[in-house]
Write a protein that holds these residues in place. Sequence first.
Motif, PDB file in Angstrom:
ATOM      1  N   SER A  44       0.840  -1.208   0.000  1.00 43.25           N
ATOM      2  CA  SER A  44       0.000   0.000   0.000  1.00 43.25           C
ATOM      3  C   SER A  44       0.872   1.255   0.000  1.00 43.25           C
ATOM      4  CB  SER A  44      -0.946   0.009   1.206  1.00 43.25           C
ATOM      5  OG  SER A  44      -0.218   0.052   2.415  1.00 43.25           O
ATOM      6  N   ASP A  48       0.865   4.014  -2.922  1.00 43.88           N
ATOM      7  CA  ASP A  48       0.694   5.438  -2.615  1.00 43.88           C
ATOM      8  C   ASP A  48       1.852   6.248  -3.201  1.00 43.88           C
ATOM      9  OD1 ASP A  48      -0.882   7.439  -1.499  1.00 43.88           O
ATOM     10  OD2 ASP A  48       0.347   7.550   0.294  1.00 43.88           O
ATOM     11  N   HIS A  51       1.125   6.774  -6.740  1.00 46.52           N
ATOM     12  CA  HIS A  51       0.094   7.811  -6.818  1.00 46.52           C
ATOM     13  C   HIS A  51       0.733   9.187  -6.697  1.00 46.52           C
ATOM     14  CE1 HIS A  51      -4.047   9.340  -5.239  1.00 46.52           C
ATOM     15  NE2 HIS A  51      -3.738   9.828  -6.413  1.00 46.52           N
ATOM     16  N   ASN A  52       1.635   9.338  -5.723  1.00 44.82           N
ATOM     17  CA  ASN A  52       2.321  10.620  -5.543  1.00 44.82           C
ATOM     18  C   ASN A  52       3.202  10.961  -6.735  1.00 44.82           C
ATOM     19  OD1 ASN A  52       1.809  12.009  -2.908  1.00 44.82           O
ATOM     20  ND2 ASN A  52       2.266   9.986  -2.106  1.00 44.82           N
ATOM     21  N   SER A 126       3.532   7.626   6.202  1.00 43.74           N
ATOM     22  CA  SER A 126       2.185   8.123   5.902  1.00 43.74           C
ATOM     23  C   SER A 126       1.958   9.475   6.580  1.00 43.74           C
ATOM     24  CB  SER A 126       1.123   7.115   6.359  1.00 43.74           C
ATOM     25  OG  SER A 126       1.195   6.897   7.753  1.00 43.74           O
ATOM     26  N   ASP A 160      -4.633  12.876  -2.382  1.00 41.13           N
ATOM     27  CA  ASP A 160      -3.381  12.243  -1.940  1.00 41.13           C
ATOM     28  C   ASP A 160      -3.277  12.254  -0.426  1.00 41.13           C
ATOM     29  OD1 ASP A 160      -2.403  11.531  -4.323  1.00 41.13           O
ATOM     30  OD2 ASP A 160      -0.973  13.146  -4.537  1.00 41.13           O
ATOM     31  N   ALA A 163      -5.457   9.674   0.914  1.00 38.30           N
ATOM     32  CA  ALA A 163      -4.887   8.340   0.700  1.00 38.30           C
ATOM     33  C   ALA A 163      -3.828   8.042   1.755  1.00 38.30           C
ATOM     34  CB  ALA A 163      -4.277   8.247  -0.694  1.00 38.30           C
ATOM     35  N   SER A 164      -3.038   9.049   2.103  1.00 33.62           N
ATOM     36  CA  SER A 164      -2.027   8.876   3.145  1.00 33.62           C
ATOM     37  C   SER A 164      -2.680   8.607   4.497  1.00 33.62           C
ATOM     38  CB  SER A 164      -1.134  10.129   3.240  1.00 33.62           C
ATOM     39  OG  SER A 164      -0.339  10.273   2.080  1.00 33.62           O
ATOM     40  N   VAL A 167      -3.522   4.974   4.480  1.00 29.90           N
ATOM     41  CA  VAL A 167      -2.324   4.173   4.722  1.00 29.90           C
ATOM     42  C   VAL A 167      -1.942   4.211   6.200  1.00 29.90           C
ATOM     43  CG1 VAL A 167       0.146   3.932   4.205  1.00 29.90           C
ATOM     44  CG2 VAL A 167      -1.460   4.458   2.358  1.00 29.90           C
ATOM     45  N   ILE A 190      -6.696   1.938  -3.329  1.00 32.12           N
ATOM     46  CA  ILE A 190      -5.957   3.014  -4.002  1.00 32.12           C
ATOM     47  C   ILE A 190      -5.934   2.779  -5.517  1.00 32.12           C
ATOM     48  CG2 ILE A 190      -3.673   4.079  -4.278  1.00 32.12           C
ATOM     49  CD1 ILE A 190      -3.218   3.519  -1.271  1.00 32.12           C
TER      50      ILE A 190
END
Length: 303
Positions: A44, A48, A51-52, A126, A160, A163-164, A167, A190
């Motif tokens: 995960s 992420d 994603h970033n 995270s 974002d 999402a963090s 996580v 995600i």
Amino acid sequence: MGHSHGHDHGHSNLKGRNLIISILLNILITVAQVIGGLISGSLSLLSDALHNFSDVLSLIISYIATLLSKRQASTNKTFGYKRAEIIAAFVNAATLIMVALILIKEASERFFEPQAIESNVVIWLSLLGIVANGFSVLLLKKDSKSNMNMKSAYLHLLTDMLASVAVLIGGLLMKFYEVYWVDAALTLAIAIYLIFVGYDLLKDSTRVLMLFTPDTIHVKQIVEEVCKITSVKNIHHIHIWQLNEDEVHLEAHVDFNEDIKLSEFDNILDEIEEVVYHKFGINHVTIQPEHGKCGSKQIIVQD
């Protein structure tokens, strides 16, 4: 004859400094999460990080677009570089979906064979993502209210940050309850989110590149409104397209009841412009005037 309704060149007002700071912060987050994901074994965290990284590309595109927007059009580039970010958005969206599909495959395999995760690394990284993305969100919030491009970047960074948070929750569950399957579950969540965002971006950029009429504009309504103007017999041979996020163009033939003077046409053209701008958001208008001319009078003509 053509005419253009004045509009604000939003890209020229972007805050390049804030974009650069956000880019650097997201690069820091991405590198830290990749290293942390490899050390901890957290899928995960790696998802992420991807994603970033997509946000880094998105922010770089926004910054380059700000620079390119200042370049003047030329004889061999009559529209300048106004579509550069649309092309980049299309490529990035397609790549985003491919990455998400790979993540789903990896997460599915990991879901049935959960592995121990170094949760402390996940928790601290995270938290770094929440703080850095939160700061970036604050930097871009003001400009996001007046520019669509900045609003897109702002919303991307906001999601974002969320999402963090997801996580972080997963890291805490793994640390205190040893629920390791949550790592794969968060990765799936995600990835699905990336597909959702990527698909919308891919669809929107494709519509612009294919010169489709924007969803918010209905051609028949435009015909009805223009035909209410005195002296206009009909409007036909219509083309409507979106050049970029700021410019929508209308090109059409207008048939007049009488053989009017050029000065009269200019006045009617002003009326048409005001109608289509205020009611449909069209800010570039090109009209070909006609009187008694033979040819198709269909609204849409297959050229």
